[in-house]
Design a protein around this motif. Structure first.
Motif, PDB file in Angstrom:
ATOM      1  N   GLY A  26      16.152 -11.889   1.307  1.00 55.96           N
ATOM      2  CA  GLY A  26      15.104 -10.939   0.952  1.00 55.96           C
ATOM      3  C   GLY A  26      15.663 -10.036  -0.132  1.00 55.96           C
ATOM      4  N   TYR A  27      15.408  -8.747   0.001  1.00 57.81           N
ATOM      5  CA  TYR A  27      16.002  -7.741  -0.885  1.00 57.81           C
ATOM      6  C   TYR A  27      17.200  -7.151  -0.154  1.00 57.81           C
ATOM      7  CZ  TYR A  27      11.580  -8.415  -3.173  1.00 57.81           C
ATOM      8  OH  TYR A  27      10.505  -8.995  -3.791  1.00 57.81           O
ATOM      9  N   ALA A  28      18.100  -6.526  -0.861  1.00 59.66           N
ATOM     10  CA  ALA A  28      19.329  -6.056  -0.229  1.00 59.66           C
ATOM     11  C   ALA A  28      19.134  -4.832   0.658  1.00 59.66           C
ATOM     12  CB  ALA A  28      20.378  -5.749  -1.295  1.00 59.66           C
ATOM     13  N   LEU A  29      18.139  -3.985   0.378  1.00 57.70           N
ATOM     14  CA  LEU A  29      18.020  -2.729   1.117  1.00 57.70           C
ATOM     15  C   LEU A  29      16.653  -2.562   1.797  1.00 57.70           C
ATOM     16  CD1 LEU A  29      19.385  -0.045   1.845  1.00 57.70           C
ATOM     17  CD2 LEU A  29      18.505   0.890  -0.295  1.00 57.70           C
ATOM     18  N   VAL A  30      15.566  -2.544   1.022  1.00 58.10           N
ATOM     19  CA  VAL A  30      14.214  -2.344   1.567  1.00 58.10           C
ATOM     20  C   VAL A  30      13.365  -3.560   1.191  1.00 58.10           C
ATOM     21  CG1 VAL A  30      12.148  -0.893   1.565  1.00 58.10           C
ATOM     22  CG2 VAL A  30      14.412   0.169   1.307  1.00 58.10           C
ATOM     23  N   GLU A  31      12.814  -4.230   2.192  1.00 60.99           N
ATOM     24  CA  GLU A  31      12.050  -5.448   1.944  1.00 60.99           C
ATOM     25  C   GLU A  31      10.728  -5.169   1.225  1.00 60.99           C
ATOM     26  OE1 GLU A  31      11.260  -9.552   1.935  1.00 60.99           O
ATOM     27  OE2 GLU A  31      13.099  -8.452   2.252  1.00 60.99           O
ATOM     28  N   LYS A  32      10.009  -4.102   1.615  1.00 63.00           N
ATOM     29  CA  LYS A  32       8.689  -3.866   1.031  1.00 63.00           C
ATOM     30  C   LYS A  32       8.464  -2.391   0.760  1.00 63.00           C
ATOM     31  CE  LYS A  32       6.575  -7.353   3.979  1.00 63.00           C
ATOM     32  NZ  LYS A  32       5.599  -7.542   5.022  1.00 63.00           N
ATOM     33  N   TYR A  33       7.788  -2.117  -0.318  1.00 62.75           N
ATOM     34  CA  TYR A  33       7.056  -0.875  -0.346  1.00 62.75           C
ATOM     35  C   TYR A  33       5.629  -1.263  -0.631  1.00 62.75           C
ATOM     36  CZ  TYR A  33       8.098  -0.294  -5.496  1.00 62.75           C
ATOM     37  OH  TYR A  33       8.256  -0.413  -6.846  1.00 62.75           O
ATOM     38  N   THR A  34       4.721  -0.663   0.102  1.00 55.50           N
ATOM     39  CA  THR A  34       3.339  -1.116   0.087  1.00 55.50           C
ATOM     40  C   THR A  34       2.398   0.018  -0.292  1.00 55.50           C
ATOM     41  OG1 THR A  34       3.060  -0.611   2.419  1.00 55.50           O
ATOM     42  CG2 THR A  34       3.798  -2.828   1.885  1.00 55.50           C
ATOM     43  N   ILE A  35       1.154  -0.305  -0.528  1.00 57.13           N
ATOM     44  CA  ILE A  35       0.150   0.713  -0.839  1.00 57.13           C
ATOM     45  C   ILE A  35      -0.046   1.582   0.396  1.00 57.13           C
ATOM     46  CG2 ILE A  35      -2.274   1.088  -1.409  1.00 57.13           C
ATOM     47  CD1 ILE A  35      -2.075  -1.503  -3.074  1.00 57.13           C
ATOM     48  N   ASP A  36       0.166   2.885   0.211  1.00 65.99           N
ATOM     49  CA  ASP A  36       0.127   3.835   1.312  1.00 65.99           C
ATOM     50  C   ASP A  36      -0.590   5.087   0.831  1.00 65.99           C
ATOM     51  OD1 ASP A  36       0.585   5.623   3.364  1.00 65.99           O
ATOM     52  OD2 ASP A  36       2.756   5.371   3.377  1.00 65.99           O
ATOM     53  N   TYR A  37      -1.813   5.305   1.288  1.00 71.50           N
ATOM     54  CA  TYR A  37      -2.592   6.467   0.874  1.00 71.50           C
ATOM     55  C   TYR A  37      -2.394   7.662   1.801  1.00 71.50           C
ATOM     56  CZ  TYR A  37      -4.936   3.378  -2.427  1.00 71.50           C
ATOM     57  OH  TYR A  37      -5.209   2.510  -3.456  1.00 71.50           O
ATOM     58  N   GLY A  38      -1.406   7.612   2.643  1.00 71.72           N
ATOM     59  CA  GLY A  38      -1.062   8.755   3.476  1.00 71.72           C
ATOM     60  C   GLY A  38      -1.966   8.923   4.680  1.00 71.72           C
ATOM     61  N   ILE A  39      -1.729  10.005   5.410  1.00 74.18           N
ATOM     62  CA  ILE A  39      -2.435  10.265   6.662  1.00 74.18           C
ATOM     63  C   ILE A  39      -3.931  10.457   6.434  1.00 74.18           C
ATOM     64  CG2 ILE A  39      -2.658  11.907   8.570  1.00 74.18           C
ATOM     65  CD1 ILE A  39       0.396  12.335   8.296  1.00 74.18           C
ATOM     66  N   ASP A  40      -4.282  11.157   5.327  1.00 69.23           N
ATOM     67  CA  ASP A  40      -5.705  11.419   5.095  1.00 69.23           C
ATOM     68  C   ASP A  40      -6.421  10.263   4.396  1.00 69.23           C
ATOM     69  OD1 ASP A  40      -4.960  11.608   2.415  1.00 69.23           O
ATOM     70  OD2 ASP A  40      -5.393  13.751   2.259  1.00 69.23           O
ATOM     71  N   GLY A  41      -5.679   9.268   3.947  1.00 71.74           N
ATOM     72  CA  GLY A  41      -6.276   8.104   3.313  1.00 71.74           C
ATOM     73  C   GLY A  41      -6.812   8.345   1.915  1.00 71.74           C
ATOM     74  N   ASN A  42      -6.475   9.482   1.319  1.00 71.59           N
ATOM     75  CA  ASN A  42      -6.988   9.842   0.003  1.00 71.59           C
ATOM     76  C   ASN A  42      -5.887   9.715  -1.037  1.00 71.59           C
ATOM     77  OD1 ASN A  42      -7.893  11.204  -2.330  1.00 71.59           O
ATOM     78  ND2 ASN A  42      -9.228  12.531  -1.120  1.00 71.59           N
ATOM     79  N   TYR A  43      -6.135   8.889  -2.033  1.00 72.88           N
ATOM     80  CA  TYR A  43      -5.137   8.666  -3.089  1.00 72.88           C
ATOM     81  C   TYR A  43      -4.717   9.964  -3.766  1.00 72.88           C
ATOM     82  CZ  TYR A  43      -3.016   6.951  -7.391  1.00 72.88           C
ATOM     83  OH  TYR A  43      -2.153   6.714  -8.417  1.00 72.88           O
ATOM     84  N   ASN A  44      -5.637  10.887  -3.963  1.00 77.75           N
ATOM     85  CA  ASN A  44      -5.340  12.111  -4.710  1.00 77.75           C
ATOM     86  C   ASN A  44      -4.556  13.154  -3.920  1.00 77.75           C
ATOM     87  OD1 ASN A  44      -6.647  11.298  -7.133  1.00 77.75           O
ATOM     88  ND2 ASN A  44      -8.596  11.622  -6.098  1.00 77.75           N
ATOM     89  N   THR A  45      -4.528  13.050  -2.610  1.00 81.56           N
ATOM     90  CA  THR A  45      -3.838  14.085  -1.828  1.00 81.56           C
ATOM     91  C   THR A  45      -2.781  13.557  -0.874  1.00 81.56           C
ATOM     92  OG1 THR A  45      -5.545  14.013  -0.102  1.00 81.56           O
ATOM     93  CG2 THR A  45      -5.836  15.618  -1.879  1.00 81.56           C
ATOM     94  N   GLY A  46      -2.823  12.280  -0.533  1.00 79.33           N
ATOM     95  CA  GLY A  46      -1.976  11.826   0.561  1.00 79.33           C
ATOM     96  C   GLY A  46      -0.879  10.843   0.261  1.00 79.33           C
ATOM     97  N   CYS A  47      -0.757  10.344  -0.966  1.00 78.40           N
ATOM     98  CA  CYS A  47       0.220   9.284  -1.247  1.00 78.40           C
ATOM     99  C   CYS A  47       1.662   9.795  -1.169  1.00 78.40           C
ATOM    100  CB  CYS A  47      -0.004   8.707  -2.637  1.00 78.40           C
ATOM    101  SG  CYS A  47      -1.470   7.705  -2.777  1.00 78.40           S
TER     102      CYS A  47
END
Length: 189
Positions: A26-47
């Motif tokens: 895989g990758y040496a340290l972190v396998e994935k970083y994924t789309i994460d809009y945060g707790i509130d689910g809002n791209y503008n405030t939670g990413c």
């Protein structure tokens, strides 16, 4: 075969590590970083950012299948920051594509990131990087249309071995969304 230390990164700080593995599948340290809009689910405030990675060394003799420290991509705001990281001489990135490999990985690939959505600063690689398309000494490709892709004050002394399109000593390619994101910020080296 070994696996990365972390499956998914979220607002993480990872620092002061030495990584060694005869074959990391895989990758040496972190396998994935994924789309994460945060707790509130809002791209503008939670990413949240994905990870800050500092002073991590991939030790000589390590072979990594998919690419340096981190893979995948997030939204434009799910970024990574890699600072003062090293890939030593004798590191192989993309072991399936080297002569005699099985050819099982064909994604973008680089010493520290495959698809870069973030900033790489003060990093140095002596690794041998093998891949097909989007192969870079530091990172493979700009990973997300509206996210940052900045490589600053980095050095590459290894080899880039690409059998397809888009290869470079620092970055293999910028963003190629097939015209879907005409206002994307450019990759900066």
């Amino acid at each position: 075969e070994g696996l990365p230390l972390f499956g998914i990164g979220r607002d993480a700080t990872i620092k002061n590590l030495n990584i060694y593995g005869k074959k990391i599948a895989g990758y040496a340290l972190v396998e994935k970083y994924t789309i994460d809009y945060g707790i509130d689910g809002n791209y503008n405030t939670g990413c949240p950012k994905t990870a800050t990675i500092e002073n991590v060394t991939i030790k000589s003799g390590t072979q990594v299948l998919k690419g340096g420290l981190i893979g995948g991509f997030g939204s434009g705001a799910n970024t990574v920051q890699l600072t003062n990281c090293t890939a030593e001489k004798g590191v192989v990135i993309g072991y399936s594509q080297k002569p005699g490999g099985d050819g099982s990985w064909n994604g973008p690939i680089g010493s520290f990131a495959s698809s870069l959505n973030g900033v790489v600063t003060n990093c140095v690689s002596y690794a041998d990087v093998y891949g097909i398309n989007n192969v870079g000494g530091i990172a493979g490709v700009k990973g997300q249309s509206m996210g940052p892709c900045l490589v600053s004050n980095c050095e590459f002394y290894g080899t880039v071995n690409a059998t397809g399109r888009f290869a470079g000593g620092i970055l293999g390619a910028g963003y190629d969304g097939g015209g879907t994101a005409p206002n994307t910020p450019v990759a900066t080296v």
